[in-house]
Design a protein around this motif. Sequence first.
Motif, PDB file in Angstrom:
ATOM      1  N   ALA A 157      23.152   6.152  35.558  1.00 20.91           N
ATOM      2  CA  ALA A 157      24.409   6.932  36.148  1.00 20.91           C
ATOM      3  C   ALA A 157      25.229   7.865  35.331  1.00 20.91           C
ATOM      4  CB  ALA A 157      25.317   6.018  36.842  1.00 20.91           C
ATOM      5  N   VAL A 158      25.656   9.232  35.520  1.00 17.37           N
ATOM      6  CA  VAL A 158      26.354   9.798  34.729  1.00 17.37           C
ATOM      7  C   VAL A 158      27.817   9.341  34.616  1.00 17.37           C
ATOM      8  CG1 VAL A 158      27.089  12.111  34.427  1.00 17.37           C
ATOM      9  CG2 VAL A 158      24.914  11.884  35.247  1.00 17.37           C
ATOM     10  N   ASP A 159      28.166   9.182  33.265  1.00 18.47           N
ATOM     11  CA  ASP A 159      29.623   8.660  33.091  1.00 18.47           C
ATOM     12  C   ASP A 159      30.341   9.991  33.081  1.00 18.47           C
ATOM     13  OD1 ASP A 159      31.884   7.296  32.549  1.00 18.47           O
ATOM     14  OD2 ASP A 159      31.243   6.632  30.585  1.00 18.47           O
TER      15      ASP A 159
ATOM     16  N   PRO B 268      34.255  16.874  28.270  1.00 16.23           N
ATOM     17  CA  PRO B 268      34.936  17.589  28.982  1.00 16.23           C
ATOM     18  C   PRO B 268      35.746  17.030  30.522  1.00 16.23           C
ATOM     19  CG  PRO B 268      32.901  18.649  28.499  1.00 16.23           C
ATOM     20  CD  PRO B 268      33.147  16.991  28.213  1.00 16.23           C
ATOM     21  N   TYR B 269      35.150  16.143  30.962  1.00 15.53           N
ATOM     22  CA  TYR B 269      35.802  15.519  32.108  1.00 15.53           C
ATOM     23  C   TYR B 269      37.385  14.824  31.752  1.00 15.53           C
ATOM     24  CZ  TYR B 269      36.758  12.828  36.341  1.00 15.53           C
ATOM     25  OH  TYR B 269      37.537  12.253  37.178  1.00 15.53           O
ATOM     26  N   MET B 270      36.974  14.137  30.762  1.00 20.74           N
ATOM     27  CA  MET B 270      38.598  13.462  30.187  1.00 20.74           C
ATOM     28  C   MET B 270      39.415  14.219  29.861  1.00 20.74           C
ATOM     29  SD  MET B 270      37.168  10.064  28.397  1.00 20.74           S
ATOM     30  CE  MET B 270      38.933   9.620  28.117  1.00 20.74           C
TER      31      MET B 270
ATOM     32  N   ALA C  64      35.995  24.420  37.485  1.00 17.99           N
ATOM     33  CA  ALA C  64      35.081  25.020  37.498  1.00 17.99           C
ATOM     34  C   ALA C  64      34.663  26.060  36.396  1.00 17.99           C
ATOM     35  CB  ALA C  64      34.515  26.068  38.767  1.00 17.99           C
ATOM     36  N   ASN C  65      35.406  26.466  35.516  1.00 18.07           N
ATOM     37  CA  ASN C  65      35.699  27.354  34.361  1.00 18.07           C
ATOM     38  C   ASN C  65      36.191  26.746  33.041  1.00 18.07           C
ATOM     39  OD1 ASN C  65      35.211  30.321  35.381  1.00 18.07           O
ATOM     40  ND2 ASN C  65      36.748  29.388  36.936  1.00 18.07           N
ATOM     41  N   TRP C  66      35.995  25.207  33.329  1.00 22.34           N
ATOM     42  CA  TRP C  66      36.621  24.522  32.113  1.00 22.34           C
ATOM     43  C   TRP C  66      36.216  24.779  30.886  1.00 22.34           C
ATOM     44  CZ3 TRP C  66      41.366  22.227  31.433  1.00 22.34           C
ATOM     45  CH2 TRP C  66      41.353  21.621  30.380  1.00 22.34           C
TER      46      TRP C  66
ATOM     47  N   ARG D 176      35.146  27.361  29.653  1.00 25.57           N
ATOM     48  CA  ARG D 176      35.669  28.735  29.084  1.00 25.57           C
ATOM     49  C   ARG D 176      37.017  28.546  28.777  1.00 25.57           C
ATOM     50  NH1 ARG D 176      37.811  33.087  31.598  1.00 25.57           N
ATOM     51  NH2 ARG D 176      37.062  32.169  33.797  1.00 25.57           N
ATOM     52  N   VAL D 177      37.826  28.100  29.682  1.00 27.52           N
ATOM     53  CA  VAL D 177      39.174  27.846  29.591  1.00 27.52           C
ATOM     54  C   VAL D 177      39.734  26.934  28.602  1.00 27.52           C
ATOM     55  CG1 VAL D 177      39.557  29.258  31.620  1.00 27.52           C
ATOM     56  CG2 VAL D 177      39.824  26.775  31.505  1.00 27.52           C
ATOM     57  N   ARG D 178      38.910  25.678  28.590  1.00 25.02           N
ATOM     58  CA  ARG D 178      39.592  24.620  27.646  1.00 25.02           C
ATOM     59  C   ARG D 178      40.316  25.253  26.413  1.00 25.02           C
ATOM     60  NH1 ARG D 178      34.526  20.907  26.573  1.00 25.02           N
ATOM     61  NH2 ARG D 178      34.550  21.090  24.545  1.00 25.02           N
ATOM     62  N   GLY D 179      39.508  26.145  25.729  1.00 24.89           N
ATOM     63  CA  GLY D 179      39.891  26.589  24.354  1.00 24.89           C
ATOM     64  C   GLY D 179      41.061  27.146  24.157  1.00 24.89           C
ATOM     65  N   ASP D 180      41.333  28.106  25.342  1.00 21.54           N
ATOM     66  CA  ASP D 180      42.539  28.965  25.633  1.00 21.54           C
ATOM     67  C   ASP D 180      43.641  28.038  26.131  1.00 21.54           C
ATOM     68  OD1 ASP D 180      41.020  30.998  24.637  1.00 21.54           O
ATOM     69  OD2 ASP D 180      40.444  31.360  26.778  1.00 21.54           O
ATOM     70  N   ASP D 181      44.381  28.528  26.923  1.00 18.84           N
ATOM     71  CA  ASP D 181      45.592  27.782  27.454  1.00 18.84           C
ATOM     72  C   ASP D 181      45.246  27.482  29.028  1.00 18.84           C
ATOM     73  OD1 ASP D 181      47.878  26.725  28.446  1.00 18.84           O
ATOM     74  OD2 ASP D 181      49.309  28.175  27.777  1.00 18.84           O
ATOM     75  N   PRO D 182      44.586  26.269  29.273  1.00 20.07           N
ATOM     76  CA  PRO D 182      44.179  25.920  30.845  1.00 20.07           C
ATOM     77  C   PRO D 182      45.574  25.966  31.851  1.00 20.07           C
ATOM     78  CG  PRO D 182      43.950  23.857  29.264  1.00 20.07           C
ATOM     79  CD  PRO D 182      44.356  25.237  28.299  1.00 20.07           C
ATOM     80  N   TYR D 183      46.687  25.716  31.265  1.00 15.82           N
ATOM     81  CA  TYR D 183      47.873  25.775  31.842  1.00 15.82           C
ATOM     82  C   TYR D 183      47.865  27.344  32.546  1.00 15.82           C
ATOM     83  CZ  TYR D 183      52.430  25.390  34.035  1.00 15.82           C
ATOM     84  OH  TYR D 183      53.521  25.626  34.798  1.00 15.82           O
ATOM     85  N   ASP D 184      47.870  28.337  31.601  1.00 16.79           N
ATOM     86  CA  ASP D 184      48.230  29.721  32.137  1.00 16.79           C
ATOM     87  C   ASP D 184      46.934  30.099  32.794  1.00 16.79           C
ATOM     88  OD1 ASP D 184      50.458  30.081  30.632  1.00 16.79           O
ATOM     89  OD2 ASP D 184      49.416  31.267  28.886  1.00 16.79           O
ATOM     90  N   PHE D 185      45.764  29.749  32.626  1.00 17.53           N
ATOM     91  CA  PHE D 185      44.828  29.902  33.532  1.00 17.53           C
ATOM     92  C   PHE D 185      44.873  29.518  35.106  1.00 17.53           C
ATOM     93  CE2 PHE D 185      40.625  29.170  35.715  1.00 17.53           C
ATOM     94  CZ  PHE D 185      39.823  30.350  35.566  1.00 17.53           C
TER      95      PHE D 185
END
Length: 135
Positions: A3-5, A10-12, A52-54, A56-65
Amino acid sequence: MRAVDQRTGPYMEFEGFVAGAAGRLLHVAILLTGEPEAARRLLAGALARTYANWQRVRGDDPYDFTRQELCAAFARTGRRHHRGTGVLARLSPLERLVLVLRIYEGVAEEVTAAQLGLPPERVRVLCNRAVAELR
């Protein structure tokens, strides 16, 4: 087959982002819609697009996105679905959107204008009109 944990990598990171930002984002959504259930739906959609775009956006500012996704969804549906209640209900959906971005979120006028596809002068007029209406 193993099973995939989903509790790794990235999920965490996404889960941590949601834990830290969801309350503030929900408040933004409630200010826009005036309706808690509509706000939850709006936020759920924005968070789904963020996830869905995590990568790409996780290195930027995910709050702004996420806030941009939330505001874009509200702008698309504001006139049709979000009548709103409370003090901001007197404002048009676009005035509410500008006021929340500029005053509550502290987004610069030029950034707000770019996000909404409006000239900065129009954003200024909408914000001033909204503030005057609330006085």
